[in-house]
Enzyme design. Structure first.
Site, PDB file in Angstrom:
ATOM      1  N   GLY A 106       1.334  24.567  24.392  1.00 19.65           N
ATOM      2  CA  GLY A 106       1.552  23.612  23.044  1.00 19.65           C
ATOM      3  C   GLY A 106       1.619  23.920  21.837  1.00 19.65           C
ATOM      4  N   GLU A 165      -4.247  24.060  17.490  1.00 13.52           N
ATOM      5  CA  GLU A 165      -3.737  24.105  18.338  1.00 13.52           C
ATOM      6  C   GLU A 165      -2.691  22.787  17.933  1.00 13.52           C
ATOM      7  OE1 GLU A 165      -3.831  22.508  21.996  1.00 13.52           O
ATOM      8  OE2 GLU A 165      -5.612  21.943  22.135  1.00 13.52           O
ATOM      9  N   ASP A 166      -2.077  22.178  19.470  1.00  9.11           N
ATOM     10  CA  ASP A 166      -0.927  20.970  19.593  1.00  9.11           C
ATOM     11  C   ASP A 166      -1.072  19.456  19.008  1.00  9.11           C
ATOM     12  OD1 ASP A 166      -1.857  20.554  21.331  1.00  9.11           O
ATOM     13  OD2 ASP A 166      -0.009  20.914  22.667  1.00  9.11           O
ATOM     14  N   ASP A 199      -6.939  15.089  21.021  1.00 13.63           N
ATOM     15  CA  ASP A 199      -6.612  13.821  21.604  1.00 13.63           C
ATOM     16  C   ASP A 199      -8.611  13.316  21.627  1.00 13.63           C
ATOM     17  OD1 ASP A 199      -6.312  11.675  23.393  1.00 13.63           O
ATOM     18  OD2 ASP A 199      -5.360  12.465  24.712  1.00 13.63           O
ATOM     19  N   LYS A 234      -5.066  12.475  17.539  1.00 14.24           N
ATOM     20  CA  LYS A 234      -5.474  10.922  17.602  1.00 14.24           C
ATOM     21  C   LYS A 234      -6.813   9.820  16.949  1.00 14.24           C
ATOM     22  CE  LYS A 234      -2.180  11.427  21.548  1.00 14.24           C
ATOM     23  NZ  LYS A 234      -1.998  11.021  22.895  1.00 14.24           N
ATOM     24  N   PHE A 240       1.037   8.804  24.505  1.00 11.77           N
ATOM     25  CA  PHE A 240       2.006   9.855  25.017  1.00 11.77           C
ATOM     26  C   PHE A 240       2.729  10.081  24.299  1.00 11.77           C
ATOM     27  CE2 PHE A 240       3.970  12.843  27.889  1.00 11.77           C
ATOM     28  CZ  PHE A 240       2.414  14.294  27.937  1.00 11.77           C
ATOM     29  N   VAL A 241       2.686  11.809  23.999  1.00 15.41           N
ATOM     30  CA  VAL A 241       4.194  12.349  23.029  1.00 15.41           C
ATOM     31  C   VAL A 241       4.646  13.298  23.318  1.00 15.41           C
ATOM     32  CG1 VAL A 241       3.357  11.115  20.495  1.00 15.41           C
ATOM     33  CG2 VAL A 241       2.518  13.571  21.329  1.00 15.41           C
ATOM     34  N   ASP A 276       4.622  19.133  26.103  1.00 17.44           N
ATOM     35  CA  ASP A 276       5.211  18.631  27.420  1.00 17.44           C
ATOM     36  C   ASP A 276       5.270  17.161  28.208  1.00 17.44           C
ATOM     37  OD1 ASP A 276       2.954  20.034  28.351  1.00 17.44           O
ATOM     38  OD2 ASP A 276       3.446  20.099  30.413  1.00 17.44           O
ATOM     39  N   ARG A 282       8.983  20.570  26.071  1.00 24.57           N
ATOM     40  CA  ARG A 282       8.965  21.076  25.092  1.00 24.57           C
ATOM     41  C   ARG A 282       9.732  21.770  24.135  1.00 24.57           C
ATOM     42  NH1 ARG A 282       3.517  22.687  26.785  1.00 24.57           N
ATOM     43  NH2 ARG A 282       3.346  22.984  28.620  1.00 24.57           N
TER      44      ARG A 282
HETATM   45  P1  5GP Z   1      -8.338  16.237  24.877  1.00 18.71           P
HETATM   46  O1  5GP Z   1      -9.520  17.120  25.102  1.00 18.71           O
HETATM   47  O2  5GP Z   1      -8.909  16.419  22.929  1.00 18.71           O
HETATM   48  O3  5GP Z   1      -8.682  15.132  25.416  1.00 18.71           O
HETATM   49  O4  5GP Z   1      -6.900  16.672  24.583  1.00 18.71           O
HETATM   50  C1  5GP Z   1      -6.278  18.056  24.443  1.00 18.71           C
HETATM   51  C2  5GP Z   1      -5.557  18.760  25.377  1.00 18.71           C
HETATM   52  O5  5GP Z   1      -4.879  17.687  25.967  1.00 18.71           O
HETATM   53  C3  5GP Z   1      -4.160  18.965  24.084  1.00 18.71           C
HETATM   54  O6  5GP Z   1      -4.319  20.654  24.172  1.00 18.71           O
HETATM   55  C4  5GP Z   1      -3.057  18.666  25.169  1.00 18.71           C
HETATM   56  O7  5GP Z   1      -2.850  19.054  25.755  1.00 18.71           O
HETATM   57  C5  5GP Z   1      -3.381  17.489  25.900  1.00 18.71           C
HETATM   58  N1  5GP Z   1      -2.709  15.993  25.567  1.00 18.71           N
HETATM   59  C6  5GP Z   1      -3.140  15.060  24.943  1.00 18.71           C
HETATM   60  N2  5GP Z   1      -3.117  14.410  24.712  1.00 18.71           N
HETATM   61  C7  5GP Z   1      -1.400  14.482  24.919  1.00 18.71           C
HETATM   62  C8  5GP Z   1      -0.620  14.136  24.004  1.00 18.71           C
HETATM   63  O8  5GP Z   1      -0.304  13.292  23.889  1.00 18.71           O
HETATM   64  N3  5GP Z   1       1.030  14.765  25.178  1.00 18.71           N
HETATM   65  C9  5GP Z   1       0.870  15.278  25.008  1.00 18.71           C
HETATM   66  N4  5GP Z   1       1.835  16.647  25.887  1.00 18.71           N
HETATM   67  N5  5GP Z   1      -0.272  16.563  25.210  1.00 18.71           N
HETATM   68  C10 5GP Z   1      -1.382  15.624  25.176  1.00 18.71           C
END
Ligand code: 5GP
Length: 183
Positions: free
Chosen positions: A47, A101-102, A105, A133, A155-156, A162, A168
């Site tokens: 990402g 990082e992209d 969450d 977020k 969700f983005v 992606d 992407r």
């Molecule tokens: P976390 O472990 O912080 O819950 O999630 C992080 C990962 O979840 C990110 O690196 C990403 O790959 C994925 N992710 C979380 N939210 C989104 C979203 O809104 N869109 C997309 N495409 N990926 C997300």
């Protein structure tokens, strides 16, 4: 403008011009924060590849760049289960690490990644995320220093992010439109 990816409809949330302006400001801040240092930017694939490319162009101090991969996520809901880090073979001992990082969450992925990176005994670790977020965040992440945009729990896709492997390549960032249930 609305777009369709598989079963989901998306609308534009952040335009590329806006994203670039914000990244420029983060770059300026990093050039000050890491003056006299040679940080290692560690991008989290897949990402972050576009974000890293734009961010690094704003960095005018000496810097190194590497990428790693964390496999943890499928579809549009965070599993919370992080499996493993691939490619963390760069020598990070005594280095100033900036994780790129992209999106953060729940923070579970980052928590795991930080643990792995600290095993390499870096001098310092900071995180730079394109998106955060805040309402979804379940873990304290003091290393989170640079955030381009805070967004709601949508969700983005786009700009590197992606949906089932698609989207992407979109220049702007789009959010999924919630269709109200018919019941
Ligand atoms: P976390 O472990 O912080 O819950 O999630 C992080 C990962 O979840 C990110 O690196 C990403 O790959 C994925 N992710 C979380 N939210 C989104 C979203 O809104 N869109 C997309 N495409 N990926 C997300």
């Amino acid at each position: 403008m609305k777009i369709q990816i598989e079963d989901k409809e998306f609308e534009c949330m952040l335009e590329y011009d806006q994203i670039k302006k914000r990244i420029r400001l983060i770059g300026i801040q990093m050039n000050v924060d890491y003056e006299e240092k040679v940080p290692v930017f560690v991008g989290v694939l897949n990402g972050s590849f576009i974000f890293m490319a734009d961010l690094i162009k704003e960095i005018d101090i000496s810097a190194e760049i590497t990428f790693i991969k964390v496999s943890s996520y499928e579809g549009d809901a965070s599993s919370g289960l992080v499996k493993k880090v691939i490619g963390l073979d760069y020598d990070l001992k005594n280095r100033d690490v900036i994780i790129v990082e992209d999106i953060v969450d729940t923070g579970a992925t980052m928590g795991f990644l930080l643990e792995e990176i600290y095993k390499h005994k870096p001098a310092s670790v900071r995180i730079c995320t394109l998106l955060l977020k805040p309402d979804a965040l379940q873990h304290e992440i003091p290393e989170l220093t640079y955030t381009a945009f805070e967004i709601p729990n949508d969700f983005v896709v786009g700009y590197g992010l992606d949906y089932n492997g698609l989207g992407r390549n979109l220049k702007d960032i789009y959010r999924a439109i919630h269709v109200p249930s018919e019941t």
